[in-house]
Write a protein that holds these residues in place. Sequence first.
Motif, PDB file in Angstrom:
ATOM      1  N   ASP A 127     -37.772   5.496 -31.624  1.00  0.00           N
ATOM      2  CA  ASP A 127     -38.736   4.523 -32.020  1.00  0.00           C
ATOM      3  C   ASP A 127     -38.601   4.328 -33.456  1.00  0.00           C
ATOM      4  OD1 ASP A 127     -38.819   4.039 -29.201  1.00  0.00           O
ATOM      5  OD2 ASP A 127     -40.774   4.992 -29.069  1.00  0.00           O
ATOM      6  N   SER A 128     -38.716   5.530 -34.233  1.00  0.00           N
ATOM      7  CA  SER A 128     -38.751   5.136 -35.642  1.00  0.00           C
ATOM      8  C   SER A 128     -37.642   4.311 -36.092  1.00  0.00           C
ATOM      9  CB  SER A 128     -38.713   6.582 -36.332  1.00  0.00           C
ATOM     10  OG  SER A 128     -38.662   6.546 -37.887  1.00  0.00           O
ATOM     11  N   THR A 129     -36.563   4.790 -35.562  1.00  0.00           N
ATOM     12  CA  THR A 129     -35.244   3.815 -36.070  1.00  0.00           C
ATOM     13  C   THR A 129     -35.590   2.269 -35.685  1.00  0.00           C
ATOM     14  OG1 THR A 129     -33.860   5.905 -35.415  1.00  0.00           O
ATOM     15  CG2 THR A 129     -32.725   3.643 -36.122  1.00  0.00           C
ATOM     16  N   VAL A 141     -31.657   0.125 -30.042  1.00  0.00           N
ATOM     17  CA  VAL A 141     -31.401  -0.134 -31.566  1.00  0.00           C
ATOM     18  C   VAL A 141     -30.495  -0.996 -31.924  1.00  0.00           C
ATOM     19  CG1 VAL A 141     -30.665   0.790 -33.735  1.00  0.00           C
ATOM     20  CG2 VAL A 141     -32.062   2.188 -32.104  1.00  0.00           C
ATOM     21  N   ALA A 142     -29.400  -1.262 -31.014  1.00  0.00           N
ATOM     22  CA  ALA A 142     -28.371  -2.149 -31.207  1.00  0.00           C
ATOM     23  C   ALA A 142     -28.706  -3.591 -31.219  1.00  0.00           C
ATOM     24  CB  ALA A 142     -27.233  -1.941 -30.078  1.00  0.00           C
ATOM     25  N   LEU A 143     -30.063  -3.877 -30.089  1.00  0.00           N
ATOM     26  CA  LEU A 143     -30.365  -5.198 -30.133  1.00  0.00           C
ATOM     27  C   LEU A 143     -31.096  -5.591 -31.418  1.00  0.00           C
ATOM     28  CD1 LEU A 143     -32.290  -5.071 -26.809  1.00  0.00           C
ATOM     29  CD2 LEU A 143     -30.031  -6.427 -27.223  1.00  0.00           C
ATOM     30  N   GLN A 144     -31.863  -4.521 -32.350  1.00  0.00           N
ATOM     31  CA  GLN A 144     -32.176  -4.940 -33.413  1.00  0.00           C
ATOM     32  C   GLN A 144     -31.205  -5.205 -34.713  1.00  0.00           C
ATOM     33  OE1 GLN A 144     -35.625  -5.293 -33.660  1.00  0.00           O
ATOM     34  NE2 GLN A 144     -35.640  -4.722 -31.479  1.00  0.00           N
ATOM     35  N   MET A 145     -30.110  -4.338 -34.543  1.00  0.00           N
ATOM     36  CA  MET A 145     -28.828  -4.331 -35.487  1.00  0.00           C
ATOM     37  C   MET A 145     -28.200  -5.736 -35.064  1.00  0.00           C
ATOM     38  SD  MET A 145     -27.619  -0.505 -34.937  1.00  0.00           S
ATOM     39  CE  MET A 145     -26.288  -0.400 -36.183  1.00  0.00           C
ATOM     40  N   ASP A 146     -28.125  -6.182 -33.713  1.00  0.00           N
ATOM     41  CA  ASP A 146     -27.346  -7.409 -33.587  1.00  0.00           C
ATOM     42  C   ASP A 146     -28.289  -8.649 -34.385  1.00  0.00           C
ATOM     43  OD1 ASP A 146     -24.929  -6.552 -32.428  1.00  0.00           O
ATOM     44  OD2 ASP A 146     -26.093  -6.574 -30.482  1.00  0.00           O
ATOM     45  N   GLN A 163     -21.062   1.013 -26.964  1.00  0.00           N
ATOM     46  CA  GLN A 163     -22.179   0.008 -27.315  1.00  0.00           C
ATOM     47  C   GLN A 163     -21.773  -0.851 -28.142  1.00  0.00           C
ATOM     48  OE1 GLN A 163     -25.626   0.358 -26.313  1.00  0.00           O
ATOM     49  NE2 GLN A 163     -25.335  -1.532 -26.983  1.00  0.00           N
ATOM     50  N   PHE A 164     -20.890  -0.686 -29.136  1.00  0.00           N
ATOM     51  CA  PHE A 164     -20.645  -1.559 -30.275  1.00  0.00           C
ATOM     52  C   PHE A 164     -19.412  -2.342 -30.232  1.00  0.00           C
ATOM     53  CE2 PHE A 164     -23.695   1.560 -32.369  1.00  0.00           C
ATOM     54  CZ  PHE A 164     -24.868   0.477 -32.597  1.00  0.00           C
ATOM     55  N   ARG A 165     -18.360  -1.848 -29.322  1.00  0.00           N
ATOM     56  CA  ARG A 165     -16.995  -2.342 -29.534  1.00  0.00           C
ATOM     57  C   ARG A 165     -17.302  -3.737 -29.017  1.00  0.00           C
ATOM     58  NH1 ARG A 165     -14.038   0.095 -24.144  1.00  0.00           N
ATOM     59  NH2 ARG A 165     -15.618  -0.761 -22.594  1.00  0.00           N
ATOM     60  N   ASN A 166     -17.808  -4.463 -28.332  1.00  0.00           N
ATOM     61  CA  ASN A 166     -17.941  -5.930 -28.206  1.00  0.00           C
ATOM     62  C   ASN A 166     -18.982  -6.643 -28.883  1.00  0.00           C
ATOM     63  OD1 ASN A 166     -15.969  -5.833 -26.119  1.00  0.00           O
ATOM     64  ND2 ASN A 166     -17.337  -4.818 -24.681  1.00  0.00           N
TER      65      ASN A 166
END
Length: 808
Positions: A144-146, A193-198, A243-246
Amino acid sequence: MAGALERSTRDLTEKCTVENAKRLAFPLLAVILSLHGLGFYFSQQSGYDTCDVLLTTGYYLTPKQWQPKGCMMHKYKAGEIGRCLQNQRVAFIGDSRVRQLYNSFLTEFTGKEFHDAIVHSDLSHTEQSTNTFVEFRWQPHINDSTIDLYQTWISGKIQKPNLIIHGAATWAIKDFKGEFSAIEQYKTNLSKVALQMDTLNKDPDVKIVWILQAPVVEPLLSGPRKVITNNQIDLYNDVAYAQFRNSDIQVWQSVRKTAYFSQSPPKDGLHVPDDVIETNCHLLLNWFCNKDIDPADATCCKGLPFPLTLHQKTLIIFFTFCFFGSLFMFTRVKKKHVRQPPDAALCEAGEGQLANGQLPNGHVKEIENRQSEEMSSNEELYNTFVALTKFGVILAYFYICDRTDLIPKEQKHFSYLQFFVAFAYIAVVGFFFDRETKQPTLLNRDQTEEWKGWMQLVILIYHVTGASTVLPIYMHVRILVAMYLFQTGYGHFSFFWKKGEFGIVRVCQVMFRLNFLVFFLCLAMDRPYQFYYFVPLVSFWFVVVYVVMVIPPRATVKTAAEHPTHYLLMTVKLAALFTVCALIGFSEVLFQNMFNWWPMVKLFAWPGTSLHEWWFRWQLDRYVVGYGMFFAFAYISLSSMGKIKDNNPANLFSPILTAIIVIGSILAIVVYTVHAFTCSTKPECNEVHTLLSLLPVTGFILLRNVPGYFRTKYSSFFAWFGKISLELFIGQYHIWLANDTKGILVLVPHYPTLNKLVSSFIFVCIAHEITSITTTVTKWAVPNNTKVVLRRFFLFCAMLVLLLLAGV
């Protein structure tokens, strides 16, 4: 049996001609280009480019030199990093491995060493000079911190970074002791986290990189770290990659290879060696900065040089015209080859010239001569159009090789073994093809062609192996350039002194041959004239030789025979040349003032508007051309006086004097070699080279010519290459080497030795074809007709002025 073998050998030898080699080279090159073209097309369709290459694939050329697949990377300096990151923010997120990258990044950026002063905490650094903020966020777990960190950037509570490098897994493995449930939790958290990164990555000013985990050295791990196995790391990497390849998040995969294939001693099993971290740092910088900084020695992540320049578009139109011109002239030549019927001749003659129903004999000859001249003119023009069409195709190949990503490029790497094995190979092959010369005179044509040939081959080896970094080798190659310039002075002086021909036709023919290839390369490759420094250098010195000889009162062999004072006159001219070179050589400011006027500055300035490179090239060998003229003057004069008799295979002098000269020649060469090994820096070496270079040049000439046995022998192998030495020297820039000589062209990937053989074969065939094309075009462009040459000369000057005004 023996006769059949001899006939087979003779048949094979007859078929091994340069024309057959070129016929083989064309389909071979077509196949190679087609394969590369297909590979390039499919890679483009899948969205794969040289930016992806930087962070996905590669291999080590040397234990410390990393090579991305198919392109060249740049080693960034602090100033370049500052320009790239000006007003930028960079964030490193993760554990101690990411902190290693953060420290290396700052070390490269600032030039100061950064170490782990505080562990398990956030770090930051602000570079005031460039307004760059670099931070490290201690986030060893994905939790959650990330998520909160990314949300603060998305909401704008904290200014978002322009570049984010994130990676974490080893702490999850260690803290949860490699349990399978930890991987599932890692996968769940990473997806959040990937949702936030996207979301953050949608900002065009933000780039995010996810770092896969490098392997560990398991035997060196201690305590709780023993559970961090490479099997566990692979499982976590598989989760991250899936997770990130697409997504649009860049996955940094090559960090695994840089660590796995490194030969550097490991640190503690977990953290990678410092040189590997440095390599990773430069991979990241090339990925992020190359498009903005555009480093000259890099091809990765720079894109294609489109749109085409006005000059390149003009060339396409010109060579298209040549192609259709060749088709048109082909129909005319073929039509003219059909013999005209008698009725046609009668029509041309006119009925009033008939005598007894026949043409007068004189008029028949006149018609035949006119038809023959017209046929010859048409054939010459047809041959010229065909030659120019071929040349246009060759220039297109130059462009494809060195201005597109179609052909892979590779960085140079030097090794003594690589250099000296290649050197020994050409030496053995060259000596195998020894022949008796038909002209046993001093510096005869066979010998000078051989001289140019072996020098050019050594220079090619020097460039392809990256030997310029080794000072003694660099200094010996400087001697080879001096020898080329010596031949410029010697050869042109000999022609003017013996022939006494000073017409504009001779000048234009020489200048056209020297500059034909470079002129078109400047346009096609979008490079300044001074970039191909050797051609401007020899062109300039040819003009100097011509001016010295043509200034009244003119002195030649013929005038000297009638007026012996012309020997003294020629001596005074040469002394004046040496004096002027010496005076100008003392002041770079004076030299620059001589060339700092339009259009000279447009021709000789590089890079940008700087004349320093031209000054450096000129002053380095400023005496050797004059020395070549003096040597030719002394030799021809002594020969005419009967002091030197070299028209026979005997030694030039008595046995004792010959032995003394041979020993002295060897000592002269040794003196320069000792200097090359004892001077410590290039500027220091070059300062002495200007005068000291005359010693090995003289030593080589005397050693090669005073003993009769050496003078009457030559290598036909080296002499053949000598005939195309100029085309080899210039062509190597783009179709043998790559990226303007900074790398190596890779026609055959994965097989270095085979690649060198194939690319060298194609390169030599193209160089030979360019030589033939230049000869054909020169005959048409600069005929032996002064009026025609003057008209074309002024036309060319007007065209050159237009090109210079357009910024060529």
